[in-house]
Write an enzyme that holds these catalytic residues in place. Structure first.
Site, PDB file in Angstrom:
ATOM      1  N   CYS A  46     -51.090 -47.295 181.135  1.00 37.47           N
ATOM      2  CA  CYS A  46     -51.098 -48.185 182.296  1.00 37.47           C
ATOM      3  C   CYS A  46     -50.045 -47.790 183.331  1.00 37.47           C
ATOM      4  O   CYS A  46     -48.843 -47.875 183.076  1.00 37.47           O
ATOM      5  CB  CYS A  46     -50.857 -49.623 181.856  1.00 37.47           C
ATOM      6  SG  CYS A  46     -50.621 -50.745 183.236  1.00 37.47           S
ATOM      7  N   CYS A  48     -49.292 -49.201 186.235  1.00 33.61           N
ATOM      8  CA  CYS A  48     -48.579 -50.280 186.928  1.00 33.61           C
ATOM      9  C   CYS A  48     -47.360 -50.761 186.161  1.00 33.61           C
ATOM     10  O   CYS A  48     -46.386 -51.172 186.761  1.00 33.61           O
ATOM     11  CB  CYS A  48     -49.534 -51.437 187.222  1.00 33.61           C
ATOM     12  SG  CYS A  48     -50.397 -52.058 185.775  1.00 33.61           S
TER      13      CYS A  48
END
Length: 136
Positions: A46, A48
């Site tokens: 991920c 983010c």
């Protein structure tokens, strides 16, 4: 499961500075049972959240007190190891990335994804340093 080529640099981001990569449930059990303090980083693709999680974990080690043992599992890659590590993190729900500090096998500090996502690496590092100063 993610392709090995995709996760290789993300794995190495932690293993190159001394984190031991755990790829089985047995390895996780052994690591957490060790005497002293153990930081477990649930690594993730991920962008983010993981983009700041790994630098935050690395920067946290620039501290007088630090964990005796540094280990990592990779969510979405090492399912058995990740599931076992998350089992030790109950009552916290599974999230990735996440970081847990254990002392003599007992969970003493937890950073869930919502503590990591949207926060700069230095803020993540400071949170971990505070935990190290208290428990290591």
């Amino acid at each position: 499961m993610y392709p090995a080529d995709l996760v290789k640099p993300m794995r190495e981001d932690l293993t190159n500075i001394g984190f031991q990569e755990l790829q089985s449930a047995e390895a996780v059990e052994t690591a957490i049972a060790k005497e002293g303090t153990t930081l477990v980083v649930v690594n993730s693709v991920c962008g983010c959240a993981a983009a700041n999680a790994r630098p935050g974990a690395k920067a946290s080690l620039e501290n007088n007190k630090k964990p005796d043992n540094l280990v990592t599992v990779f969510a979405g890659v090492d399912k058995e190891a990740t599931d076992k590590a998350r089992g030790f993190m109950i009552p916290f729900p599974p999230s990735s990335p996440s970081m847990a500090l254990f002392k003599n096998g007992e969970l003493v500090h937890m950073l869930e994804r919502h503590h990591i996502e949207g926060r700069p690496a230095d803020m993540i590092a400071e949170n971990l340093k505070d935990a190290y100063n208290q428990h290591c």
